[in-house]
Design a protein around this motif. Structure first.
Motif, mmCIF file in Angstrom:
data_model
loop_
_atom_site.group_PDB
_atom_site.id
_atom_site.type_symbol
_atom_site.label_atom_id
_atom_site.label_comp_id
_atom_site.label_asym_id
_atom_site.label_seq_id
_atom_site.Cartn_x
_atom_site.Cartn_y
_atom_site.Cartn_z
ATOM 1 N N SER A 118 -31.196 17.264 -8.168
ATOM 2 C CA SER A 118 -30.351 18.402 -7.753
ATOM 3 C C SER A 118 -28.984 18.445 -8.421
ATOM 4 O O SER A 118 -28.091 19.118 -7.933
ATOM 5 C CB SER A 118 -30.160 18.357 -6.233
ATOM 6 O OG SER A 118 -29.508 17.154 -5.855
ATOM 7 N N GLU A 119 -28.810 17.752 -9.555
ATOM 8 C CA GLU A 119 -27.464 17.621 -10.123
ATOM 9 C C GLU A 119 -26.850 18.946 -10.575
ATOM 10 O O GLU A 119 -25.626 19.069 -10.660
ATOM 11 C CB GLU A 119 -27.471 16.643 -11.296
ATOM 12 C CG GLU A 119 -28.322 17.093 -12.473
ATOM 13 C CD GLU A 119 -28.256 16.094 -13.621
ATOM 14 O OE1 GLU A 119 -27.157 15.908 -14.169
ATOM 15 O OE2 GLU A 119 -29.289 15.498 -13.951
ATOM 16 N N HIS A 120 -27.667 19.946 -10.875
ATOM 17 C CA HIS A 120 -27.140 21.215 -11.369
ATOM 18 C C HIS A 120 -26.940 22.252 -10.261
ATOM 19 O O HIS A 120 -26.535 23.382 -10.548
ATOM 20 C CB HIS A 120 -28.065 21.773 -12.457
ATOM 21 C CG HIS A 120 -28.215 20.859 -13.637
ATOM 22 N ND1 HIS A 120 -27.154 20.479 -14.424
ATOM 23 C CD2 HIS A 120 -29.315 20.230 -14.140
ATOM 24 C CE1 HIS A 120 -27.585 19.670 -15.385
ATOM 25 N NE2 HIS A 120 -28.878 19.499 -15.222
ATOM 26 N N GLU A 121 -27.235 21.892 -9.031
ATOM 27 C CA GLU A 121 -27.066 22.822 -7.913
ATOM 28 C C GLU A 121 -25.590 22.860 -7.486
ATOM 29 O O GLU A 121 -24.982 21.826 -7.244
ATOM 30 C CB GLU A 121 -27.929 22.395 -6.725
ATOM 31 C CG GLU A 121 -29.425 22.397 -7.005
ATOM 32 C CD GLU A 121 -29.994 23.805 -7.078
ATOM 33 O OE1 GLU A 121 -29.302 24.740 -6.653
ATOM 34 O OE2 GLU A 121 -31.131 23.947 -7.555
ATOM 35 N N GLU A 122 -25.028 24.041 -7.402
ATOM 36 C CA GLU A 122 -23.609 24.179 -7.062
ATOM 37 C C GLU A 122 -23.288 23.581 -5.695
ATOM 38 O O GLU A 122 -22.250 22.937 -5.519
ATOM 39 C CB GLU A 122 -23.214 25.660 -7.087
ATOM 40 C CG GLU A 122 -21.756 25.923 -6.700
ATOM 41 C CD GLU A 122 -20.760 25.209 -7.596
ATOM 42 O OE1 GLU A 122 -19.692 24.820 -7.079
ATOM 43 O OE2 GLU A 122 -21.054 25.020 -8.796
ATOM 44 N N ILE A 123 -24.160 23.784 -4.713
ATOM 45 C CA ILE A 123 -23.922 23.239 -3.374
ATOM 46 C C ILE A 123 -23.857 21.717 -3.426
ATOM 47 O O ILE A 123 -23.038 21.089 -2.745
ATOM 48 C CB ILE A 123 -25.025 23.708 -2.402
ATOM 49 C CG1 ILE A 123 -24.842 25.191 -2.091
ATOM 50 C CG2 ILE A 123 -25.012 22.891 -1.117
ATOM 51 C CD1 ILE A 123 -25.918 25.782 -1.201
ATOM 52 N N TYR A 176 -28.876 22.905 2.590
ATOM 53 C CA TYR A 176 -29.667 22.880 1.348
ATOM 54 C C TYR A 176 -30.697 21.755 1.397
ATOM 55 O O TYR A 176 -31.873 21.955 1.072
ATOM 56 C CB TYR A 176 -28.728 22.694 0.157
ATOM 57 C CG TYR A 176 -29.420 22.285 -1.122
ATOM 58 C CD1 TYR A 176 -30.014 23.230 -1.952
ATOM 59 C CD2 TYR A 176 -29.479 20.940 -1.502
ATOM 60 C CE1 TYR A 176 -30.652 22.856 -3.127
ATOM 61 C CE2 TYR A 176 -30.116 20.554 -2.672
ATOM 62 C CZ TYR A 176 -30.696 21.508 -3.485
ATOM 63 O OH TYR A 176 -31.334 21.129 -4.643
ATOM 64 N N ARG A 223 -22.963 19.902 -6.016
ATOM 65 C CA ARG A 223 -21.762 19.498 -6.770
ATOM 66 C C ARG A 223 -20.512 19.478 -5.904
ATOM 67 O O ARG A 223 -19.523 18.832 -6.240
ATOM 68 C CB ARG A 223 -21.576 20.429 -7.972
ATOM 69 C CG ARG A 223 -22.637 20.222 -9.054
ATOM 70 C CD ARG A 223 -22.601 21.332 -10.093
ATOM 71 N NE ARG A 223 -21.344 21.334 -10.840
ATOM 72 C CZ ARG A 223 -21.124 20.585 -11.927
ATOM 73 N NH1 ARG A 223 -22.070 19.788 -12.388
ATOM 74 N NH2 ARG A 223 -19.977 20.652 -12.563
ATOM 75 N N ARG A 224 -20.553 20.167 -4.781
ATOM 76 C CA ARG A 224 -19.407 20.113 -3.858
ATOM 77 C C ARG A 224 -19.350 18.766 -3.130
ATOM 78 O O ARG A 224 -18.301 18.360 -2.644
ATOM 79 C CB ARG A 224 -19.510 21.238 -2.830
ATOM 80 C CG ARG A 224 -19.456 22.640 -3.423
ATOM 81 C CD ARG A 224 -19.674 23.681 -2.339
ATOM 82 N NE ARG A 224 -20.021 24.986 -2.883
ATOM 83 C CZ ARG A 224 -20.421 26.014 -2.150
ATOM 84 N NH1 ARG A 224 -20.522 25.879 -0.826
ATOM 85 N NH2 ARG A 224 -20.723 27.175 -2.708
ATOM 86 N N ARG A 235 -20.107 15.666 -7.566
ATOM 87 C CA ARG A 235 -19.930 16.602 -8.683
ATOM 88 C C ARG A 235 -21.005 16.482 -9.755
ATOM 89 O O ARG A 235 -21.386 17.472 -10.389
ATOM 90 C CB ARG A 235 -18.550 16.396 -9.310
ATOM 91 C CG ARG A 235 -18.203 17.397 -10.404
ATOM 92 C CD ARG A 235 -16.759 17.264 -10.821
ATOM 93 N NE ARG A 235 -15.863 17.559 -9.725
ATOM 94 C CZ ARG A 235 -15.489 18.795 -9.369
ATOM 95 N NH1 ARG A 235 -15.962 19.833 -10.023
ATOM 96 N NH2 ARG A 235 -14.661 18.980 -8.366
ATOM 97 N N ASN A 236 -21.511 15.286 -9.943
ATOM 98 C CA ASN A 236 -22.522 15.086 -10.990
ATOM 99 C C ASN A 236 -23.865 14.640 -10.434
ATOM 100 O O ASN A 236 -24.637 13.965 -11.100
ATOM 101 C CB ASN A 236 -22.012 14.070 -12.017
ATOM 102 C CG ASN A 236 -20.693 14.489 -12.630
ATOM 103 O OD1 ASN A 236 -19.676 13.855 -12.401
ATOM 104 N ND2 ASN A 236 -20.691 15.578 -13.381
#
Length: 298
Positions: free
Chosen positions: A263-268, A68, A270-271, A274-275
Motif C-alpha cells: 500500500s505504499e502508493h496509497e495517499e491515506i 482503509y 502515506r499520512r 509516508r513511504n
C-alpha cells in the motif's frame, strides 16, 4: 435488506403461532440456520495506541487509515472486517493492553515494543514503517531558537525536558546521547519527564527548560506553528513497528500484512507512514535494547 425484513416477519409469525414458552435460544438457532453464513460472519478488531501527541490529533491521524485497512482486509478475507480505535493515556497502559490481548494490534514506539515483548513474547511484528525505504529516522534534541547553547556538552549545569519515561526518543536514545557527551543526570541542574513530545517542545520554546528531546516530525509541526525552537543535535532511531497480539489468528495477521506491504502508493497510507511499510524482524530493535541498557547509567 429484503432478506432481513422477510426473516424478521417470519419470526414474528413464528412467535404468535407457537406457545409463549418458546425460548429465545431456539429462535436464535433457527435464525442462524436460515440466514446465509456470510451475513453472520465477520472479524472485529481493536487497534490500540497511546497519545504521544494530543489525543484529538491521534484520532484524526488514524481514523482514515483504519477505515482503509478494514476495507482492504475485508476483500482479502472475504468477510466483513471492522476496526475500533482505543487510545491509552500513557505508554504503560498501551503496553499492558496489547500484552493482555485487550487490543488486537497496535502501533508502538521501538522501546514500547521491547517492553511489551518482555511481558508477552507471543507478540508478533506485522510490519515496520518505512522512511524512504529505510528502517531508521531521526530524533532530535532542541533548544530555544535564541539560546546561546551550541553543543550538547554545554548542557552541563542546565535543565532538560524528556518525554515519557518509556519513550524511545523522549528518554532512552536521548539519555544515551547525553551520556556519550559526558552528561549524566547528576550533571544537569534539573530534568523532568513531561509525557508527550509536543509538551517537551512547547516547554523548551517557552523557556521553562534549556533543552528537550522529541521526534523530528513533532519538531517540524511545532516550528510551523511558531514555537521558537531549533535543533541542537540529532540521533538515529528505528521506525515504528505495527504489532499483533498473541491471540490474533494467523490468517488475519497475514491478510493485514499483505495489505500494509502493498500500500505504499496509497495517499491515506502515506499520512501514517509516508513511504509505506517494510517487513520487520526482532533484531531490527537491537540498537534500542542497547540504548535502554545504557540509559540505566544516566
Amino acid at each position: 435488506m429484503k432478506l432481513f425484513e422477510c426473516t424478521f416477519g417470519i419470526i414474528e409469525l413464528f412467535r404468535k403461532r407457537l406457545r409463549p414458552a418458546i425460548s429465545g435460544a431456539l429462535l436464535a438457532a433457527w435464525l442462524a440456520a436460515l440466514l446465509p453464513s456470510a451475513a453472520l460472519a465477520g472479524t472485529d478488531l481493536v487497534f490500540g495506541t497511546y497519545a504521544a501527541d494530543k489525543p484529538t490529533a491521534t484520532v484524526k491521524q488514524y481514523q482514515p487509515f483504519l477505515s482503509y485497512l478494514s476495507g482492504r482486509m475485508s476483500e482479502e478475507l472475504g468477510e466483513p472486517v471492522t476496526i475500533r480505535l482505543k487510545i491509552a493515556k500513557e505508554y504503560e497502559e498501551g503496553i499492558r493492553q496489547l500484552a493482555s490481548g485487550e487490543v488486537d494490534f497496535a502501533r508502538f514506539g521501538p522501546a514500547s515494543y521491547v517492553h511489551v515483548m518482555k511481558e508477552n513474547p507471543g507478540i508478533r511484528i506485522i510490519a515496520m514503517e518505512s522512511k524512504n525505504g529505510q528502517k531508521r529516522f531521526k530524533g532530535v534534541i532542541v533548544v530555544h531558537h535564541d539560546s546561546s547553547v551550541q553543543s550538547v556538552e554545554e548542557l552541563a549545569g542546565l535543565t532538560f525536558a524528556f518525554g515519557d519515561e518509556l519513550s524511545t526518543i523522549g528518554r532512552y536514545l536521548a539519555q544515551e546521547y547525553l551520556l556519550e557527551a559526558g552528561i549524566s543526570s547528576a550533571d544537569l541542574h534539573e530534568f523532568a519527564y513531561l509525557g508527550r513530545h509536543d509538551l517537551v517542545g512547547e516547554a523548551v520554546g517557552a523557556g521553562r527548560y534549556t533543552a528537550g528531546a522529541l521526534k523530528e516530525s513533532t519538531y517540524k509541526k511545532l516550528v510551523a506553528k511558531g514555537v521558537p525552537i531549533r535543533v541542537l543535535a540529532s540521533f538515529d532511531n528505528v521506525t515504528k513497528p505495527w504489532l499483533a497480539s498473541a491471540d490474533m489468528p494467523e490468517n488475519v495477521l497475514e491478510a493485514m500484512r499483505r495489505v500494509m506491504l502493498s500500500s505504499e502508493h496509497e495517499e491515506i497510507v502515506r499520512r501514517i507512514s509516508r513511504n509505506g511499510f517494510l517487513l520487520g524482524e526482532d533484531q531490527d530493535y537491537d540498537i534500542i535494547r542497547r540504548a535502554m541498557e545504557r540509559s540505566l547509567a544516566f
